[in-house]
Design a protein around this motif. Structure first.
Motif, short mmCIF file in Angstrom:
data_model
loop_
_atom_site.label_atom_id
_atom_site.label_comp_id
_atom_site.label_asym_id
_atom_site.label_seq_id
_atom_site.Cartn_x
_atom_site.Cartn_y
_atom_site.Cartn_z
N PRO A 140 0.43 -1.40 -0.41
CA PRO A 140 -0.19 0.19 0.44
C PRO A 140 0.57 1.22 0.30
CG PRO A 140 0.01 -1.30 1.92
CD PRO A 140 0.93 -2.30 1.39
N ALA A 141 0.49 2.51 -1.01
CA ALA A 141 0.87 3.53 -0.44
C ALA A 141 0.32 4.37 -0.09
CB ALA A 141 1.53 3.69 -2.45
N ARG A 142 0.30 5.70 0.21
CA ARG A 142 -0.49 6.90 0.98
C ARG A 142 -0.69 7.26 -0.05
NH1 ARG A 142 0.60 10.41 5.88
NH2 ARG A 142 1.05 8.32 6.60
N ARG A 143 0.31 8.34 -1.16
CA ARG A 143 -0.27 8.26 -2.94
C ARG A 143 0.28 7.44 -3.55
NH1 ARG A 143 1.71 14.63 -2.30
NH2 ARG A 143 0.63 14.86 -0.12
N GLY A 144 -0.75 7.05 -4.31
CA GLY A 144 -0.40 6.36 -5.94
C GLY A 144 -2.07 5.92 -5.99
N LEU A 145 -1.90 4.80 -7.14
CA LEU A 145 -3.03 4.14 -7.82
C LEU A 145 -4.37 3.72 -6.91
CD1 LEU A 145 -0.50 2.62 -10.45
CD2 LEU A 145 -2.33 4.66 -11.15
N PRO B 99 -5.70 0.59 -6.21
CA PRO B 99 -5.48 -0.69 -5.89
C PRO B 99 -6.33 -1.47 -6.78
CG PRO B 99 -5.58 -0.07 -3.41
CD PRO B 99 -5.85 1.31 -4.04
N ALA B 100 -7.61 -0.86 -6.43
CA ALA B 100 -8.93 -2.19 -7.20
C ALA B 100 -8.92 -1.76 -9.23
CB ALA B 100 -10.72 -1.51 -7.09
N GLU B 101 -8.70 -0.17 -9.10
CA GLU B 101 -7.43 -0.61 -10.41
C GLU B 101 -7.18 -1.08 -11.11
OE1 GLU B 101 -8.10 3.53 -12.20
OE2 GLU B 101 -9.49 4.51 -10.77
N VAL B 102 -6.11 -1.33 -10.30
CA VAL B 102 -4.34 -2.22 -10.85
C VAL B 102 -5.01 -3.44 -10.98
CG1 VAL B 102 -2.37 -2.83 -9.73
CG2 VAL B 102 -3.17 -0.37 -9.59
N TYR B 103 -5.61 -4.27 -9.72
CA TYR B 103 -5.74 -5.53 -9.99
C TYR B 103 -6.90 -5.81 -10.92
CZ TYR B 103 -3.61 -5.91 -5.62
OH TYR B 103 -2.49 -5.39 -4.00
#
Length: 97
Positions: A42-47, A49-53
C-alpha cells in the motif's frame, strides 16, 4: 553520436537478433496466475488498488487467451505442413497405392 546506434549486445550468429526479444532475462515467462496473484504494497499516494488489480486480471485473461491461440495456431501450422507430404505420398508419380 554514432554510439547511440550501435548494438549494445553482440549479435549471436546461432540465432537471428530478433529471437527472444520479448522474453525477460530475469526468469521464465509469467503465467496468468502469477499476474492475477501479484500484490503491491500500500502507498499513501498512488494508484487505486482496485483499478490496478482489475487491470492485472484483464492482462492475465488476455495472456491466457493469447497462449491458447498460440497452441491452436501451432497445431494448425503442423497440420498444414504435413498435408502436402501426405498428399505427395498418396498421389505422386511412383508412390505405392
Amino acid at each position: 553520436m554514432l554510439a547511440l546506434f550501435r548494438r549494445r549486445t553482440p549479435h549471436r550468429p546461432d540465432r537471428p537478433p530478433s529471437v527472444g526479444w520479448h522474453r525477460s532475462a530475469s526468469g521464465p515467462p509469467l503465467t496468468a496466475g502469477q499476474i492475477r496473484g501479484r500484490r503491491f504494497s500500500p502507498a499513501r499516494r498512488g494508484l487505486d488498488p482496485a483499478e490496478v488489480y482489475a487491470f492485472l486480471h484483464r492482462v492475465a485473461g488476455e495472456l491466457a487467451a493469447t497462449r491458447r491461440d498460440l497452441v491452436t495456431v501451432t497445431e494448425e501450422n503442423v497440420r498444414i505442413k504435413r498435408a502436402p507430404r501426405s498428399w505427395q505420398a498418396r498421389f505422386a508419380p511412383g508412390a505405392r497405392r
